[in-house]
Design a protein around this motif. Structure first.
Motif, mmCIF file in Angstrom:
data_model
loop_
_atom_site.group_PDB
_atom_site.id
_atom_site.type_symbol
_atom_site.label_atom_id
_atom_site.label_comp_id
_atom_site.label_asym_id
_atom_site.label_seq_id
_atom_site.Cartn_x
_atom_site.Cartn_y
_atom_site.Cartn_z
ATOM 1 N N ALA A 221 -64.139 -1.019 13.784
ATOM 2 C CA ALA A 221 -65.280 -1.601 13.247
ATOM 3 C C ALA A 221 -66.527 -1.943 14.165
ATOM 4 O O ALA A 221 -67.662 -1.768 13.959
ATOM 5 C CB ALA A 221 -64.735 -2.803 12.476
ATOM 6 N N PHE A 222 -66.012 -2.766 15.312
ATOM 7 C CA PHE A 222 -66.826 -2.933 16.407
ATOM 8 C C PHE A 222 -67.564 -1.838 16.767
ATOM 9 O O PHE A 222 -68.876 -1.950 17.333
ATOM 10 C CB PHE A 222 -66.121 -3.954 17.324
ATOM 11 N N THR B 125 -52.738 3.136 14.087
ATOM 12 C CA THR B 125 -53.602 3.065 12.810
ATOM 13 C C THR B 125 -52.723 1.902 11.959
ATOM 14 O O THR B 125 -53.237 1.437 11.042
ATOM 15 C CB THR B 125 -53.637 4.277 12.133
ATOM 16 N N ALA B 126 -51.671 1.683 12.269
ATOM 17 C CA ALA B 126 -50.836 0.270 11.382
ATOM 18 C C ALA B 126 -51.139 -1.112 12.284
ATOM 19 O O ALA B 126 -50.942 -1.826 11.755
ATOM 20 C CB ALA B 126 -49.413 0.759 11.585
ATOM 21 N N SER B 127 -52.012 -0.875 13.250
ATOM 22 C CA SER B 127 -52.493 -2.103 13.824
ATOM 23 C C SER B 127 -53.796 -2.767 13.642
ATOM 24 O O SER B 127 -54.770 -1.723 13.486
ATOM 25 C CB SER B 127 -52.585 -1.852 15.555
ATOM 26 N N LEU B 128 -53.898 -3.927 13.156
ATOM 27 C CA LEU B 128 -55.057 -4.404 12.779
ATOM 28 C C LEU B 128 -56.418 -4.422 13.910
ATOM 29 O O LEU B 128 -57.314 -4.231 13.549
ATOM 30 C CB LEU B 128 -55.096 -5.997 12.133
ATOM 31 N N THR B 129 -55.645 -4.785 14.949
ATOM 32 C CA THR B 129 -56.800 -4.756 15.976
ATOM 33 C C THR B 129 -57.403 -3.388 16.225
ATOM 34 O O THR B 129 -58.681 -3.030 16.573
ATOM 35 C CB THR B 129 -56.281 -5.321 17.351
ATOM 36 N N PHE C 5 -58.163 -11.069 11.448
ATOM 37 C CA PHE C 5 -58.733 -11.910 12.494
ATOM 38 C C PHE C 5 -59.282 -13.313 11.934
ATOM 39 O O PHE C 5 -60.483 -13.551 12.017
ATOM 40 C CB PHE C 5 -60.205 -11.020 12.767
ATOM 41 N N GLU D 160 -46.583 -0.773 6.065
ATOM 42 C CA GLU D 160 -46.486 0.088 7.320
ATOM 43 C C GLU D 160 -45.587 -0.799 8.159
ATOM 44 O O GLU D 160 -45.123 -0.361 9.440
ATOM 45 C CB GLU D 160 -47.815 0.449 7.885
ATOM 46 N N TRP E 40 -58.184 -1.235 13.939
ATOM 47 C CA TRP E 40 -59.234 -1.119 13.039
ATOM 48 C C TRP E 40 -60.393 -2.033 13.320
ATOM 49 O O TRP E 40 -61.323 -1.599 13.010
ATOM 50 C CB TRP E 40 -58.737 -1.479 11.658
ATOM 51 N N GLY E 41 -60.143 -3.038 13.911
ATOM 52 C CA GLY E 41 -61.040 -4.004 14.171
ATOM 53 C C GLY E 41 -61.813 -3.768 15.329
ATOM 54 O O GLY E 41 -63.099 -3.530 15.157
ATOM 55 N N VAL F 59 -61.627 -4.777 7.348
ATOM 56 C CA VAL F 59 -60.056 -4.785 7.711
ATOM 57 C C VAL F 59 -58.869 -5.236 6.995
ATOM 58 O O VAL F 59 -58.019 -4.689 6.660
ATOM 59 C CB VAL F 59 -59.777 -5.174 9.268
ATOM 60 N N LEU G 267 -68.382 0.970 15.559
ATOM 61 C CA LEU G 267 -69.237 1.282 14.460
ATOM 62 C C LEU G 267 -70.550 0.469 14.488
ATOM 63 O O LEU G 267 -71.486 0.900 14.469
ATOM 64 C CB LEU G 267 -68.624 1.226 13.157
ATOM 65 N N ILE G 268 -70.263 -0.918 14.770
ATOM 66 C CA ILE G 268 -71.534 -1.656 15.023
ATOM 67 C C ILE G 268 -72.392 -1.454 16.144
ATOM 68 O O ILE G 268 -73.756 -0.962 16.080
ATOM 69 C CB ILE G 268 -71.133 -2.992 15.086
ATOM 70 N N LYS H 276 -56.318 -2.614 5.240
ATOM 71 C CA LYS H 276 -55.059 -2.676 5.594
ATOM 72 C C LYS H 276 -54.198 -3.805 5.279
ATOM 73 O O LYS H 276 -52.923 -3.960 5.725
ATOM 74 C CB LYS H 276 -55.102 -2.811 7.435
ATOM 75 N N ILE I 97 -72.530 -3.862 8.222
ATOM 76 C CA ILE I 97 -72.263 -3.144 9.718
ATOM 77 C C ILE I 97 -73.224 -2.242 10.212
ATOM 78 O O ILE I 97 -73.593 -2.238 11.230
ATOM 79 C CB ILE I 97 -70.764 -2.729 9.772
#
Lengths: 329, 200, 637
Positions: free
Chosen positions: B29-30, B19-23, C124, C579, B25-26, C196, B32-33, C200, C226
């Motif tokens: 999100a995708f 959960t500390a990784s941006l990807t 991103f 983090e 979360w990305g 994001v 969810l879409i 974050k 979204i």
């Protein structure tokens, strides 16, 4: 800016005065009258609320502030804001109830003695007066006669794309949706001609898709019905008779019906009694021999893109056919 | 403006995991879409069904075999998929490589069954609205299998390359595993919808 | 050239300010020249591009509006024929919604959100570059089609069957539907980036209750995008399939349904209004706080109102279909829900009023636009309550009343705040101030012109004038008001012209802007104007909702970040506790190639379904090129 405002107000006043016969503010039938009351009621409430908000805005911005007092505390503000929200809830609830009440007052179509089917076509209105006895059924176009003071159910269907049937002086609008059937309650309190026009964008000539609803006294209405049930009249003058012959020999009959003749096309409007209608081409032109001739000669200039092709005719044929059309009372 | 350093971050890890990784979360999100898209396709299916006089329209219910086989295969694939996510967390290169090869094969296998699913519907996309929606639902899900398969294949190549042994890559592997779980999870309601609702 | 091994893992704590600036510039800057411009991933450069492009589309859409006003200025005018007129109003709506309103709000967020949450780039960043190219390609597709007389002519809502295979021959409707795909891909990409970034990448200490209201509004907006945009993607895909390969989604003769389109379109279309309006709410809150010299009253209430509006936005779509003949009970529900959305909107208005009352207003141009917003938007809200009522709506639906209503909502509710926001953030974005004198004139002209143009349309609608007609007959009582509206539109256009003149002139030669010209309290003002490529030399640490007002002399910052790679901080969702240090991808040309490959696929697929098969090969290659590691420091850990 001051002069502009004065100008605006004066124009608003004159415009609202002369609303014409296609206006939600000139209601002539029970459904439209109920809605007009609602429109006026909600507008007044909203105008008052807006004015109050503006007064508060002006005061909040321009009030005198003592130079040395500290920032005002939030507590009284919380109370005021909460009360304002509570007032909003009350007003919104009241308007919602008023709206439901109006819907109920208008009632539902369904238990009416008279049902007329209107089929939307690009870009005209096919009007079908069906009767249990098929011999009494007839069709007309762009003109609907109804008896005064009587609920009429309009059955709404579409032959092609979505249209919307709207005669603002008599009732709110209702869409004509392909593959579905909708209905609308129509009623006129006074005799008169009420103009309406398609309200849902339906393509190139959406602009020129008007219709007339003519409210007749019951006796006039019965006379009209009886006349429409008749087949087309035989032409009495030579030019009209020649016109009939030309009409039947040219491509006209492939698209149009004239009952009592061999013309039985169904693509275009039924022309059996076209001479009795106030307008042609869905409200575009007043029905006169001249306008009929202009239309037949070159429909694509008057109403670009409509489905009637330009049929090559000699000037004599054109004159005769126009005379024939005019004679079809 | 003066700056005063009040926080020392030098000890933080140079890359976030989980959960500390941006990807991560990305990817969420995708999902969810796309999940919204899948849900809407089911809504369209049910909407068209509610309008139809009988359902399916002019076709027998689909044959159960290919779709059920594919469902079983997808569910089975979850096991190695979870293992690979664990190995990626442990940053175990050898096991991750094996796992990726297995997952690549498990990405290809459903495609063979999917090819059989279309005829099992007994309707073509251009026959009526029922045919249209079932083909689009199958097609929509197939694109997701394909997308994840391509991603898995690329990751497999990556992990056998000099770029492989890198925490960032292990993060990618576990995000890819999460996405495969999503591909499987979204199929289950679609499977019920396509195969069992017509039998109700 | 620095050999990396010598300075293995150099940290900012080891450098003084001058050295730090130099090292960070080396790491973060965009190379000059065309290649640099095409491969940059700097959110500020991309955000600026987005904003400029969106304003160009605004100007083009405005010209279309003037063309329509010319044609409608008198009855039976012959300036524009029906075919071109239908293209023009379709283009106007499509352009303003998909190429201006949504993108410009996202563009502002692309530029501002990373600065306001105190990070160095958007999450991103390559996706961000990709999203801009997709947006540009979609806009060009639409406008080039229009220029060669193939512009869509089926309305911005493209109702079937008018837009279907039977009644819309040619490629006009396909171009509309595929333009949707372009703009939705781009909007969804930005939404993911914003979500994001906000969740974050906030500065350490910026817990949820310290997020600036504009950032909150963009977070809610991004979630709306979204959840809403997949509906229009499904709808437009189904439309293209109906047109191209003969599916029957919207064909009632084969079990399809015409109203299915309307449901899907408005399930997206109504949230779309809030996708445009909510960012404006954030802008208003920001400007009100700065120009009343106090924080917005009721922070928690404002956030709750944003979230409530976002949730309710999905329960209103049927009020666009009140005359389509749906069951009475359903309509009643949607009347109630549509009315209910006035409550959070009212709450926001009251909170701003309370802020203004309690604060000390400073009447600069951005604040004037906010006052204009209050006057106009409240009218738009009131007419919104009116059209929420089914019987009321049956008389005004698809008339000029509704045209007036949504221009009051969208221009009053979103464009006025946006113009205020441009005046407000212009110094940060360009490093120069706009003219206060011209700003006042601009506001005066636009405010006057807007009201004179659009208020009379309410009356026209009630007088029976439908929308989307290219002319009207002289016997209708509409001529006077129409001429008046057309003349007023000239005033409105003059206001916008003045705005563009001011913006262009100020960008070139306006007075230099200090870091914080308005005395504002959010983080974007803690760095230079315009910000350097890395935004903040040392990343800020936040201890309150207004990081710049409590301690205006010194800024608390964090230390210990690497300067050899593009590095920023990842923090926890709720409390924003650090983090990890995380790298941020460097410049890359691959997003451009990917966008070009996708463009080829999408345009090709208007003509043949096989384009999806063959076109996906270059797309895959470009995407692999994008993600394949290049051994850069950013790829290290």
């Amino acid at each position: 800016m001051r002069t502009a405002l004065v100008l605006l107000l004066s124009i608003t006043a004159t415009a609202a005065g002369g609303s014409g016969n296609q206006s939600a503010l000139n209601s002539q039938g029970a459904p439209a009258i109920h809605v007009e009351h609602l429109i006026i009621g909600i507008t007044v409430v909203c105008a008052v609320v807006w004015l109050l908000v503006m007064i508060v805005l002006g005061w909040a911005l321009l009030r005198k502030r003592s130079s040395d007092s500290g920032p005002p505390r939030d507590r009284p503000l919380t109370t005021i804001v909460s009360s304002a929200v509570a007032a909003t809830v009350v007003i919104i609830a009241a308007l919602t109830i008023a709206s439901f009440y109006t819907t109920r007052s208008i009632g539902l179509p369904g238990n009416t003695a008279l049902t007329i089917t209107v089929r939307g076509q690009q870009w005209w209105w096919q009007v079908i007066y069906a009767d249990a006895n098929p011999a009494f059924s007839f069709q007309t176009a762009n003109e609907i006669h109804i008896p005064v003071g009587q609920d009429v159910q309009i059955q709404l269907e579409s032959a092609d794309v979505v249209h919307s049937f709207w005669v603002p002086s008599l009732a709110g609008k209702q869409d004509l949706v392909p593959g579905r059937s909708n209905s609308l309650l129509l009623r006129a309190e006074r005799p008169g001609t009420y103009r309406g026009q398609c309200a849902e964008f339906c393509g190139l000539q959406h602009t020129h898709m008007a219709m007339m609803v003519i409210a007749d006294e019951p006796a006039d209405y019965q006379r009209w019905i009886a006349a429409q049930r008749e087949n087309s009249v035989m032409p009495t003058y030579a030019d009209a008779a020649a016109g009939k012959a030309a009409f039947l020999s040219k491509p006209c009959a492939a698209c149009h019906t004239v009952r009592g003749t061999s013309a039985a096309g169904t693509t275009g409007p039924d022309l059996t009694h076209i001479g009795s209608r106030q307008t042609i081409a869905a409200g575009l032109l007043e029905t006169t021999r001249g306008s009929l001739a202009a239309w037949i000669a070159d429909p694509q200039t008057l109403k670009p893109g409509n489905n009637m092709p330009m049929v090559p005719l000699t000037s004599v044929e054109l004159r005769d056919i126009s005379a024939y059309m005019e004679s079809l009372k | 403006m003066n700056r005063s350093v009040v926080l020392d971050l030098s000890k933080l890890p140079p890359h976030g995991l989980g959960t500390a990784s941006l990807t991560w979360w990305g990817t969420l999100a995708f999902m969810l879409i796309e999940g919204t898209g899948f849900a809407l396709s089911i809504v369209v299916y049910l909407y068209l069904m509610s309008l139809a006089p009988h359902w399916p329209l002019d076709a027998p219910p689909p044959d159960l075999l290919p779709g059920s086989g594919l469902t079983a295969l997808l569910i089975v694939s979850l096991l190695p998929n979870m293992l690979i996510a664990r190995w990626a967390r442990q940053q175990n290169l050898a096991k991750v490589r094996i796992g990726l090869v297995i997952m690549s094969l498990l990405g290809v296998a459903p495609l063979f069954l999917r090819v059989l699913e279309f005829p099992a519907m007994h309707i073509s996309w251009d026959q009526n609205a029922y045919g249209s929606i079932v083909w689009v639902m199958l097609g929509l899900h197939t694109t997701h299998i394909l997308t994840d398969l391509v991603e898995t294949l690329v990751l497999t190549c990556l992990m056998f390359s000099k770029h492989g042994d890198n925490p960032r890559r292990y993060g990618d592997v576990s995000d890819n595993a999460m996405y495969w779980n999503f591909v499987v999870a979204t199929w289950l309601p679609m499977y019920v919808c396509l195969y069992w609702i017509p039998r109700l | 050239m620095i050999v990396r091994d010598e300075v293995e893992d150099l940290r900012d704590t080891a450098l003084d300010e001058v050295q730090l600036d130099r090292r960070l510039s080396e790491t973060w800057s965009t190379p000059t020249g065309l290649w640099g411009a095409l491969s940059t991933v700097d959110h500020k450069i991309i955000g600026r591009r987005y904003i400029y492009t969106a304003f160009i589309f605004l100007a083009l859409g405005g010209i279309l509006a003037l063309a329509m006003r010319l044609q409608l200025s008198e009855p039976e005018a012959r300036f524009i024929g029906p075919d071109r007129y239908n293209q023009i109003f379709t283009m106007h709506g499509t352009n303003m919604m998909f190429l201006f309103a949504v993108p410009v709000m996202e563009a502002m967020a692309v530029y501002l959100v990373p600065l306001m949450v105190g990070t160095r780039n958007i999450a991103f960043p390559r996706l961000n570059a990709f999203s801009y190219w997709m947006y540009l390609a979609g806009g060009l597709l639409l406008w080039i089609a229009f220029a060669v007389d193939t512009g869509p002519d089926v309305g911005w809502f493209a109702y079937v069957p008018l837009s279907g295979p039977q009644y819309a021959a040619g490629k006009r409707a396909d171009i509309w539907a595929q333009m949707i795909t372009f703009t939705e891909v781009s909007a969804l990409a930005v939404a993911v980036e914003i979500v994001v970034t906000v969740l974050k990448q906030r500065a350490p200490g910026m817990s949820l209750d310290r997020i600036p209201l504009f950032v909150w509004s963009m977070l809610v907006t991004s979630f709306l995008i979204i959840l809403a945009m997949p509906a229009i993607m499904i709808a437009s895909t189904a439309l293209i399939l109906d047109r191209l390969v003969g599916t029957h989604f919207f064909n009632p003769a084969e079990g399809g349904d015409v109203l299915l389109w309307q449901h899907l379109f408005w399930f997206f279309g109504h949230p779309e209004v809030y996708i445009i309006f909510l960012p404006a709410v954030g802008m208003v809150s920001t400007i009100v706080a700065t120009f009343t010299r106090r924080p917005v009253f009721g922070y928690l209430a404002m956030v709750m109102a944003l979230v409530t509006t976002g949730v309710l936005a999905f329960g209103l779509w049927v009020h666009h279909m009140f005359v389509a003949g749906l069951p009475r009970l359903g309509e009643s529900f949607f009347t109630a829900s549509s009315m209910a959305i006035a409550i959070p909107a009212g709450l926001q208005i009251f909170c701003w009023l309370a802020t203004m009352w309690a604060g000390r207003p400073v009447f600069k141009t951005p604040f004037l636009f906010v006052i204009g917003f209050m006057v106009i938007f409240v009218i738009g809200g009131m007419t919104g309550v009116m059209v929420a009522s089914v019987p009321f709506d049956t008389q005004v639906h698809d008339t000029y009343f509704v045209v007036a209503h949504f221009h009051y909502v969208l221009v009053g509710g979103a464009v006025f705040p946006l113009l205020g926001a441009i005046y407000y953030w212009f110094p940060k974005i360009t490093g120069r101030m706009m003219s206060e004198t011209l700003g006042r004139w601009t506001f005066g002209l636009i405010f006057t012109g807007f009201n004179l143009t659009f208020f009379p349309m309410h009356i026209l609608g009630l007088q029976g004038m439908p929308r989307r007609i290219y002319t009207y007959q002289p016997e209708m009582p509409w001529s006077g008001l129409n001429m008046f509206i057309s003349l007023s539109a000239v005033i409105l256009a003059a206001g916008f012209l003045l705005f563009f003149i001011d913006a262009i002139r100020s960008a070139a030669s306006g007075p230099a802007a200090p870091d914080n010209p308005w005395g504002a309290s959010t983080l974007e003002w803690a760095t230079s104007s315009p910000p350097l490529p890395y935004n903040f030399a040392r990343l800020p640490v936040v201890g309150s909702l207004e990081p710049l007002s409590n301690n205006s002399e010194t800024l608390s910052v964090a230390g210990g970040l690497s300067v050899d790679r593009r590095e920023l901080i990842v923090t926890s969702v709720v409390e924003a506790l650090p983090e990890a240090r995380e790298s941020s991808p460097g410049n890359s040309i691959w997003p451009l190639w990917s966008a070009l490959a996708t463009t080829v696929l999408l345009i090709w697929s208007i003509f043949t379904p096989w384009a999806v098969v063959w076109g996906s090969i270059p797309v895959s290659i470009a995407l692999i090129g994008w993600f394949w590691p290049k051994g850069t420091p950013e790829d290290d850990t």
